[in-house]
Structures are given as C-alpha cells and as structure tokens.
Design a protein around this motif. Structure first.
Motif, short mmCIF file in Angstrom:
data_model
loop_
_atom_site.label_atom_id
_atom_site.label_comp_id
_atom_site.label_asym_id
_atom_site.label_seq_id
_atom_site.Cartn_x
_atom_site.Cartn_y
_atom_site.Cartn_z
N TYR A 1 0.79 -3.88 5.42
CA TYR A 1 1.28 -5.14 4.74
C TYR A 1 1.83 -5.16 4.14
CZ TYR A 1 0.45 -9.53 0.94
OH TYR A 1 0.31 -10.01 0.93
N GLU A 2 3.33 -5.17 4.82
CA GLU A 2 4.62 -5.67 4.89
C GLU A 2 5.26 -7.03 4.00
OE1 GLU A 2 8.30 -4.51 7.67
OE2 GLU A 2 6.71 -5.22 8.25
N VAL B 1 0.67 2.00 -3.30
CA VAL B 1 1.21 0.55 -3.35
C VAL B 1 2.42 1.75 -3.37
CG1 VAL B 1 1.71 -0.91 -5.40
CG2 VAL B 1 -0.41 -0.46 -3.91
N PRO B 2 4.20 0.86 -3.03
CA PRO B 2 5.28 1.76 -3.29
C PRO B 2 5.84 0.87 -5.15
CG PRO B 2 5.20 -0.83 -2.78
CD PRO B 2 3.62 -0.57 -2.74
N PHE C 1 8.43 1.81 4.65
CA PHE C 1 7.83 0.63 4.31
C PHE C 1 7.56 -0.35 3.49
CE2 PHE C 1 3.70 -1.24 4.75
CZ PHE C 1 4.12 -2.04 5.97
N TYR C 2 8.21 -1.36 3.53
CA TYR C 2 8.29 -1.90 2.09
C TYR C 2 7.17 -2.89 2.02
CZ TYR C 2 10.38 -5.03 -1.60
OH TYR C 2 10.96 -5.76 -2.76
N GLY C 3 5.61 -2.39 1.34
CA GLY C 3 4.45 -3.14 1.72
C GLY C 3 3.59 -1.91 1.12
N CYS C 4 2.55 -2.49 0.89
CA CYS C 4 1.52 -1.27 0.22
C CYS C 4 0.50 -0.85 1.77
CB CYS C 4 0.68 -1.91 -0.27
SG CYS C 4 -0.62 -3.21 -0.18
#
Length: 336
Positions: A274-275, A200-201, A258-261
């Motif tokens: 998962y973006e 997770v970001p 990557f803006y997601g997990c």
C-alpha cells in the motif's frame, strides 16, 4: 493476456462500475462516494478490502466508513465541530456525540457522477465527480464551493486511487484528506487471521487525549509496541488497536525504500503493498476492537483536528488552497 474492461453493472441492487485489468477486479460505487467496495486479485486469491457476499448495500450505507475504500474529506475528528481556517471559523455538526466532535465530513456519503470510463491497453479506469455547492445541505455550515474528482484505475501494477479537489469559492479552502482503508482479515482465501502481519513506516507517535481522542500536539519516541509496526511484527487483529497515529517515513520492500505500509500473510508469504504519495504525511491504525474481521491502516494528509492545532504546518500537515487552486493526492495498491 488477462481480461480488460470497464462496464456498468448492478451490484447488490445499485448501479456500480466493474473494472478488470492486470489480473485484478474492482467494484466502484459512484453513488456511495465513489467507494471501491470490492478489490480482488483472483489469481492470487487475495480479497484486499473488507467485503462479504452476505452483507447488503443498506448495511454498508449505514456505516460507509468501514467497508471498502471510502474517501474522506475533512477526515477524523474536529473538536466540538469547530474548523478554523485563516479567514473564517466554521461550525460543523457534532455527529460523534459521545466525544463531542465532528467526524469524517460528508464526501463519502454523497452520490458522485461518472465523468469518464474506459479500458484499453491493459488499463481500465473510471473517473467520478462531485460538485459541492449550496444544493448540498452541509453547505449551511461549510459554505465553500468546490469540485471533487476521483479516478480509480486498474492495471497489471494494481489499483491507483487519485483525488483532486478544486476550490470554486472566493475564500480559502482547508485541505485534509484520508481514506478509511478497510483491509479484509484474513485477506488470503482460506488463511488465518493470526497469520497477518502489518508493517507501518512509523517515525514519531502522536499523543492523544484518550477521553476525546484528540491530539495534544506532542510527538513521542517509539516504544516496543510501536516498533512492532516498524519491524513488520504487528498482528493488526485479535487485539484492540485504537488510533495508533504516526508521522510517516519509509519501510523496505524488496530491498528498496517504500513510502507506504505492507501487509503479509506469513503462512503463504502473500502480501498487500500500500503505497502513497508524499502528500500523505501520517498513518493511523484502527481495528474496531480487533474482532470484526478487518483492520484499517489509514493514510492522512494532516493530523486529526489539524486546523485547530496551534502547531506549525510542517508538523500538523494542514494546508489551505486559494480560490481556483487545485490539490491532488494519490495512492497505489498491489499484491505480491
């Protein structure tokens, strides 16, 4: 070339839409809030969302937040059911009585109408609509007319989920959107739950009052527990995870931001990616005490109870749209 179609089907006794494209297959239930009640990559043997052949539609309808990909408008908790906008105060029903909050709104429990569906050139999609007005019993406590439009699209790049809300009223419309994304555990056919890892970001952790699970507005630095998310080392099942909420940043996927997990089965190396677009500024992780064969990495456009928090909008994520204005947010799932 893989199959590509969009067709109406009967799934577990209800009318649904089956989409197939790019090696993916999805079942969308318009009458259940346009929930994607199944999403699968047959070639890779990946069952993305929580699903069971043995569970009936009536069981899913009893708890629609914890199956598939339910879309929530006014997600999570509102303190004592109160929602304060810039021009009004609304009193929502307290449906989480043990904590004294309103929980999750209503959009995911409404029957939506099919506006359009089609399949061509390797792309299959369905678009649904819901018109919210005085004909909805919830209108008595939340009298803001709006329309919702949700598009679910499959292609070789995966599943794209897009929601647009349009304010059809004469007052300001509060905006907070989430999906209560339920990931199957294990998500790889024949795999083991203990081999799942979630990345997770996370940037800052939001502190909650655990007596009622409402945020107090504070943002904390990450500790060792939180860093397991950042480093992709967190096993999101077989232990209790309750409302780990973070401001969103980026992780690395194949060397790129990557803006997601990302969810990985470390035994096979298979992944669910998962973006989300930048409207989703927060992630919250929850797993129903950890032993229910699923977990939820949930993107949210605003904090829990955001409309009532006395903090700047850039921290809460809360916004409003004017009459006739629209708001759109999208998400994207694919497997590797």
């Amino acid at each position: 070339m893989s199959e590509c179609y969009a067709k109406k089907v009967i799934h577990k006794g209800i009318e649904a839409v089956e989409l197939c494209a790019g090696g993916y297959r999805a079942i969308v239930a318009p009458t259940m809030g346009s929930n994607v009640i199944r999403f699968r990559n047959e070639e890779k043997g990946i069952e993305v969302f929580r699903y069971s052949d043995d569970v009936s539609i009536s069981e899913i309808m009893e708890s629609p937040e914890i199956w598939g990909l339910p879309t929530l408008y006014l997600p999570n908790r509102h303190d004592n059911g109160v929602l304060r906008t810039s021009d009004a105060v609304y009193k929502l029903p307290v449906n989480e009585t043990r904590f004294g909050n309103h929980l999750h709104g209503f959009l995911h429990k409404r029957s939506h109408s099919i506006k359009e569906m089609d399949a061509e050139n390797g792309r299959a999609f369905v678009t649904t609509t819901y018109k919210y007005d005085e004909n909805d019993f919830f209108f008595n406590c939340f009298p803001i007319k709006f329309t919702s439009e949700i598009t679910i699209e499959l292609s070789e790049s995966g599943l794209r989920h897009t929601i647009t809300l349009k304010n059809q009223s004469k007052v300001m419309m509060p905006i907070s959107i989430a999906t209560h994304t339920t990931i199957n555990a294990p998500f790889v056919d024949g795999a083991r739950q203990e081999d799942i890892r979630l990345q997770v970001p996370a940037v800052k952790k939001l502190q909650f009052n655990e007596k009622r699970w409402l945020p107090n507005g504070r943002q904390l630095s990450l500790n060792d527990w939180d860093m397991e998310y950042v480093n992709g080392e967190k096993c999101p099942v077989l232990q209790d995870i309750c409302n780990d909420m973070y401001t969103a940043g980026t992780v690395k996927l194949n060397g790129d931001d990557f803006y997601g997990c990302v969810m990985t089965d470390i035994a096979s190396g298979k992944k669910i990616c998962y973006e989300v677009d930048d409207k989703y500024k927060f992630w919250i992780v929850w797993n129903h005490e950890g032993f229910k064969n699923y977990f939820c990495p949930e993107p949210m456009t605003a904090q829990v109870n955001a409309a009532n928090l006395n903090i700047p909008a850039e921290k809460s994520g809360y916004i409003e749209i004017k009459p006739r204005e629209s708001y759109t947010a999208s998400q994207h799932f694919f497997t590797e």
